[in-house]
Design an enzyme around this catalytic site. Structure first.
Site, short mmCIF file in Angstrom:
data_model
loop_
_atom_site.label_atom_id
_atom_site.label_comp_id
_atom_site.label_asym_id
_atom_site.label_seq_id
_atom_site.Cartn_x
_atom_site.Cartn_y
_atom_site.Cartn_z
N LYS A 116 -23.20 21.18 67.89
CA LYS A 116 -23.60 19.87 68.42
C LYS A 116 -22.53 18.79 68.23
O LYS A 116 -22.45 17.84 69.01
CB LYS A 116 -24.93 19.45 67.81
CG LYS A 116 -26.09 20.33 68.27
CD LYS A 116 -27.38 19.93 67.65
CE LYS A 116 -28.54 20.71 68.26
NZ LYS A 116 -28.37 22.17 68.18
N GLU A 200 -26.89 10.79 63.43
CA GLU A 200 -27.03 10.03 64.66
C GLU A 200 -27.98 8.86 64.41
O GLU A 200 -28.91 8.96 63.61
CB GLU A 200 -27.65 10.89 65.78
CG GLU A 200 -26.70 11.83 66.45
CD GLU A 200 -27.38 12.56 67.60
OE1 GLU A 200 -26.67 13.24 68.34
OE2 GLU A 200 -28.61 12.46 67.74
N ARG A 292 -29.60 28.61 77.78
CA ARG A 292 -30.54 29.71 78.01
C ARG A 292 -31.70 29.21 78.87
O ARG A 292 -31.76 28.04 79.23
CB ARG A 292 -31.09 30.20 76.67
CG ARG A 292 -31.72 29.07 75.85
CD ARG A 292 -32.43 29.56 74.62
NE ARG A 292 -32.78 28.46 73.72
CZ ARG A 292 -33.84 27.68 73.84
NH1 ARG A 292 -34.66 27.84 74.87
NH2 ARG A 292 -34.09 26.73 72.96
#
Length: 503
Positions: A116, A200, A292
């Site tokens: 990430k 974050e 996916r």
């Protein structure tokens, strides 16, 4: 051309991919653990091979075992489904080494977007908005405290290789940083084999909205619009719908364009998802990319009329996309509820066991992606999801009404499920008005957990009492048979006498 596909998964997603394969004239190969020997995906497949024990790491997470079966079965390709090895770059690379087509993106793409921190950097470069935060892994508690104070609370601590809510901690004050840092790293290491974490800024009152994307090997990428996934408990989705009731047409268009830009930045091939957080002022930020097929992909299929599993196979066959962006549009409204074997009154504990009775709803606009049947035993070793209940209707109001009806018709006995919990969501005023965000469950927790009116319990008690009366009075009623030789209970007899029973 792909003629034989091994589905490296289990349960409803394995069965769902197999159905598309059958329509395409492709033979499907199942793998199964000892715990899944009697699962419907095993009996539905053209061929099925055992891959050992019951624990996931011994079977569905065992790369070499699956490759061994793939070679034995002489398959052309492997579809990973979702979960397990679906986002494992090493698995995709092993398929490539063995000359087996991996139905999904390249391992390099998985690695780039699976990390990430790396993904944040790439999105910034591609001009996709990201949540303010760190661009490097945290090295210590002291560094975490300093950055949290700079960003301002609340802050979200996240595992770099995480997913499914694992390794995530919400921090409200400096006093919470150390514990959050240590527990998130520990959880991340145990779940993903990596303890890298980052920070974050926490987006308050956010909507979790994702865009389905589809790319080929020739640089073509399109999006198939949005899904609202804000009904979550502990970062796990429960109900999803498409289109989102929160987005404006202008915002939907802008977010779709950014989703395509994000996918093109990593040369994406196959089906994937760009996830965004959208704040209450409709500012949106890149959250992550799932490389996916998503659990909630059926609602996109319902509103755009595209079979995503088939499209993945076409792309894996090195065929260019036959769909153009201006040819894709949303039609009507779709809602998905995840049906799980869990005890909602006992902190959502998994409730494995034998399904004694199963009545599945049907009718226009109803789809069930499931793998269970009467007499099937839900194993204790895997996710407790029994299946997905999907409805489609011409508008959102009708879709909610249809979901209420089919949830009422859906009957499962022998174990506890979340069906009643889902019914209460469908009647919740905030959900009905479309005025909800990721705090929906937290805000409505008391209302969702209480047994409103005990209607279901009353119905079940009445059915049991009626059946007991029927059995007790069976011999007695033989002398007073209905015209078709059916015995009647005293309840039925009373109804006939009063003229209120219609046969």
């Amino acid at each position: 051309m792909i003629k034989r596909v091994l589905i490296a998964n289990r349960g409803e997603i394995a069965l769902r991919v197999m159905r598309s394969c059958k329509e395409m004239g492709i033979r499907s190969i199942a793998v199964f653990s000892e715990a899944d020997r009697t699962s419907r995906h095993v009996t539905y497949a053209d061929e099925a091979y055992p891959i050992g024990g019951a624990i996931a790491k011994e079977n569905y997470l065992n790369i070499e075992k699956i490759i061994e079966v793939a070679k034995l079965a002489q398959v052309d390709a492997i579809h990973p489904g979702y979960g397990f090895l679906s986002e494992n770059a090493d698995f995709a690379r092993r398929c490539r080494e063995e000359g087996i087509i991996f139905i999904g993106p390249a391992p390099e793409t998985m690695e780039a977007m699976g990390d990430k921190i790396s993904a944040r950097k790439m999105m910034i470069k591609a001009g996709v908005p990201v949540v303010p935060g760190t661009e490097k892994p945290l090295q210590s508690v002291e560094e975490a405290v300093r950055i949290c104070n700079e960003i301002g609370y609340p802050v979200m601590l996240k595992a770099s290789m995480g997913g499914g809510g694992k390794g995530m901690r919400l921090i409200h004050s400096e006093e919470e940083v150390e514990e959050a840092y240590n527990t998130a790293r520990s959880e991340s290491m145990s779940s993903f084999g990596d303890d890298t974490v980052y920070l974050e800024k926490f987006v308050e009152e956010p909507h979790h909205i994702e865009f389905q994307i589809l790319g080929d090997n020739f640089g073509n990428v399109i999006h198939l619009f949005d899904r609202e996934c804000s009904v979550q408990r502990r970062n796990q989705k429960i109900v999803e719908e498409s289109p989102s009731p929160f987005l404006t047409p202008e915002l939907r268009k802008e977010m779709g364009e950014k989703a395509v830009a994000a996918a093109k930045a990593v040369n994406y091939s196959g089906a994937g998802t760009i996830e965004f957080l959208v704040d209450k002022n409709r500012n949106f930020y890149f959250l992550e990319m799932n490389t996916r097929l998503q659990v909630e992909h059926p609602i996109t299929e319902e509103v755009v009329g595209v079979d995503l599993a088939k499209e993945m196979i076409h792309v894996a066959n090195n065929q260019p996309l036959h769909l153009k962006q201006d040819e894709i549009y949303q039609r009507g409204h779709s809602i998905e509820c995840r049906i799980c074997a869990e005890d909602t009154e006992n902190n959502f504990m998994p409730s494995p066991g034998i399904i004694k009775q199963l009545t599945e709803p049907n009718g226009i606009g109803v789809r069930i992606d499931s793998y269970v049947y009467e007499g099937y035993e839900i194993p204790i070793y895997y996710d407790p999801m029994i299946g997905k209940l999907i409805v489609w209707a011409t508008n959102r109001q009708y879709a909610i009404e249809r979901m209420r009806r089919v949830l009422y018709e859906y009957k499962i006995t022998g174990l506890k499920t979340n069906l009643s919990y889902l019914k209460r969501i469908m009647h919740n005023p905030d959900f009905v008005k479309g005025e909800y965000n990721t705090l929906f469950i937290e805000k409505n927790q008391k209302m969702l957990l209480r047994n409103n009116g005990n209607n279901e319990e009353i119905e079940n008690i009445a059915m049991i009492a009626s059946y007991m009366d029927y059995i007790v009075n069976l011999e007695e009623n033989k002398s007073n048979m209905l015209p078709d030789n059916r015995p009647i209970s005293r309840w039925r007899e009373f109804g006939l006498q009063k003229g209120v029973l219609r046969i």
